[in-house]
Design an enzyme around this catalytic site. Structure first.
Site, PDB file in Angstrom:
ATOM      1  N   SER A   1     -52.088  55.813  11.338  1.00 28.30           N
ATOM      2  CA  SER A   1     -50.973  56.100  10.432  1.00 28.30           C
ATOM      3  C   SER A   1     -49.706  56.537  11.157  1.00 28.30           C
ATOM      4  O   SER A   1     -48.618  56.455  10.600  1.00 28.30           O
ATOM      5  CB  SER A   1     -51.373  57.132   9.380  1.00 28.30           C
ATOM      6  OG  SER A   1     -51.517  58.401   9.955  1.00 28.30           O
TER       7      SER A   1
ATOM      8  N   THR B   1     -54.895  59.961   8.509  1.00 26.45           N
ATOM      9  CA  THR B   1     -54.474  61.233   7.911  1.00 26.45           C
ATOM     10  C   THR B   1     -53.189  61.805   8.504  1.00 26.45           C
ATOM     11  O   THR B   1     -52.577  62.679   7.905  1.00 26.45           O
ATOM     12  CB  THR B   1     -55.584  62.302   8.074  1.00 26.45           C
ATOM     13  OG1 THR B   1     -55.807  62.516   9.472  1.00 26.45           O
ATOM     14  CG2 THR B   1     -56.859  61.888   7.391  1.00 26.45           C
ATOM     15  N   ASP B   2     -52.791  61.305   9.668  1.00 26.77           N
ATOM     16  CA  ASP B   2     -51.672  61.964  10.363  1.00 26.77           C
ATOM     17  C   ASP B   2     -50.347  61.911   9.613  1.00 26.77           C
ATOM     18  O   ASP B   2     -49.506  62.792   9.793  1.00 26.77           O
ATOM     19  CB  ASP B   2     -51.485  61.366  11.766  1.00 26.77           C
ATOM     20  CG  ASP B   2     -52.579  61.816  12.720  1.00 26.77           C
ATOM     21  OD1 ASP B   2     -53.220  62.846  12.446  1.00 26.77           O
ATOM     22  OD2 ASP B   2     -52.792  61.136  13.738  1.00 26.77           O
TER      23      ASP B   2
ATOM     24  N   THR C   1     -58.541  56.864  10.915  1.00 26.29           N
ATOM     25  CA  THR C   1     -59.841  57.366  11.393  1.00 26.29           C
ATOM     26  C   THR C   1     -60.974  56.987  10.444  1.00 26.29           C
ATOM     27  O   THR C   1     -62.092  56.703  10.876  1.00 26.29           O
ATOM     28  CB  THR C   1     -59.762  58.898  11.573  1.00 26.29           C
ATOM     29  OG1 THR C   1     -58.893  59.162  12.666  1.00 26.29           O
ATOM     30  CG2 THR C   1     -61.108  59.526  11.852  1.00 26.29           C
TER      31      THR C   1
HETATM   32  N1  ASP Z   1     -54.769  59.071  14.157  1.00 24.97           N
HETATM   33  C1  ASP Z   1     -55.364  58.906  12.848  1.00 24.97           C
HETATM   34  C2  ASP Z   1     -54.323  58.355  11.900  1.00 24.97           C
HETATM   35  O1  ASP Z   1     -53.536  59.048  11.351  1.00 24.97           O
HETATM   36  C3  ASP Z   1     -55.900  60.171  12.396  1.00 24.97           C
HETATM   37  C4  ASP Z   1     -56.661  60.088  11.143  1.00 24.97           C
HETATM   38  O2  ASP Z   1     -56.760  59.100  10.469  1.00 24.97           O
HETATM   39  O3  ASP Z   1     -57.239  61.125  10.792  1.00 24.97           O
HETATM   40  O4  ASP Z   1     -54.303  57.215  11.692  1.00 24.97           O
END
Ligand code: ASP
Length: 337
Positions: A66, A99-100, A16
């Protein structure tokens, strides 16, 4: 800029933090959103003061959300960080990612990297370029932490929302809030306040040089699956997962890591057959799983995994299974880590 500055190398992988929203106000909601659209140089352009904070170098390793990060990707990221630090090309490294799966990737690196140098993982909860995007400040703070001498020998750190968290304990607790990341049961280890990096606590659990694990790993890591238990969940789901032939099964169990009776019965009935090691974790995010709940651990060859999240337990178990399948040894590793 001055050669006095410490050298920080950034490895970008997407997420993200590098994504483009449909409008400047689309801070949450993914319809029409362009994942990982921006490169690391685009992201750095949005960070005022980055070049004055550290002597920067950067690479774009790949562009993925991720959730798409594979075991092979984790090993590749780890080996690249190790290479940069072993060649003395940087004093600290920042991994930029979605972040996932920060919970898993940061813990994997925490356990396997052999270095005293700061390694910092960072992402963002809001896409790049939207109103109040958290990406630029998170990135600047991550660079600050990676450049700070006091960050040495702290293991892998996650920096989000002005907080510094230990990779062992970091959890993503909200799907959309900027203050999503916490240190779970144990809290944050430090802060970045107005640019000042301050540590308050450090983990006593093994990592880095004191960890028994390294990046000397087989091409394919042992398969470990997680199941999250729920009301009405009997042995069927477990049986379905067993078809995948995991070497261990981490159960996000009820209460103190309790299994459904049908699951216990299934293990009893199939005793002596090749079944995965059952690791009793806890579906509640705080407290963990301790003690012999129901006095069946010894009988069934399972054990309570302690205080970590199921996501972390799975990573530790995968690494352990590259070294041993001895249940007593596995239990003692869990007790120590
Ligand atoms: N879907 C994203 C990921 O993990 C979410 C994020 O980056 O916050 O790549």
């Amino acid at each position: 800029m001055s050669s006095q500055l410490r050298r920080v190398h950034l490895i970008a992988t997407g997420g993200t933090i590098a994504s483009k929203a449909t409008s400047k106000t689309a801070v949450v909601g993914y319809a029409g959103y362009a994942p990982s659209a921006f490169s690391i140089s685009d992201l750095l352009e949005a960070v005022p003061g980055a070049e004055q904070t550290a002597q920067l170098s950067a690479e774009q390793m790949f562009r993925k959300q991720s959730v798409e990060i594979t075991d092979q990707d984790m090993v590749r990221i780890g080996r690249r960080i190790q290479e940069v630090l072993d060649r003395d090309e940087a004093d600290g490294v920042v991994l930029v990612m979605g972040t996932d799966t920060i919970e898993e990737v940061s813990y994997f690196l925490h356990l396997t990297l052999k270095t005293l140098c700061p390694v910092v993982v960072v992402g963002a909860m809001r896409p790049a370029g939207v109103i109040s995007s958290d990406g630029p400040l998170n990135l600047l703070n991550a660079i600050r932490v990676a450049a700070a001498p006091q960050s040495r020998d702290q293991g892998v750190l996650v920096v989000m929302n002005d907080h510094i968290m230990c990779a062992r304990d970091v959890m993503k607790a909200s799907s959309c809030k900027v203050e999503s990341f916490s240190g779970g049961y144990y809290g944050v280890v430090g802060t970045v306040r107005n640019g000042v990096v301050t540590f308050f606590y450090r983990t006593t659990r093994p990592f880095g040089l004191t960890s028994r694990f390294s990046l000397d790993l087989p091409d394919v890591l042992p398969r470990v699956d997680n199941i999250y238990l729920y009301q009405g969940c009997g042995a069927d789901v477990m049986k379905a997962v067993l078809q995948l032939e995991p070497e261990a099964l981490v159960i996000g169990g009820f209460g103190n890591g309790a299994l459904h009776n049908d699951m216990r019965d299934y293990y009893r009935e199939h005793k002596g057959e090749k079944l995965p090691i059952l690791v009793r974790a806890c579906r509640a995010p705080y407290g963990g799983s301790f003690g012999d709940y129901g006095h069946f651990d010894e009988e069934l060859g399972c054990f309570p995994a302690g205080d970590m999240l199921p996501s972390k337990i799975r990573i530790l178990m995968k690494l352990i299974l590259t070294q041993t399948h001895d249940l007593e040894e596995i239990k003692s590793i869990f007790a120590a880590y």
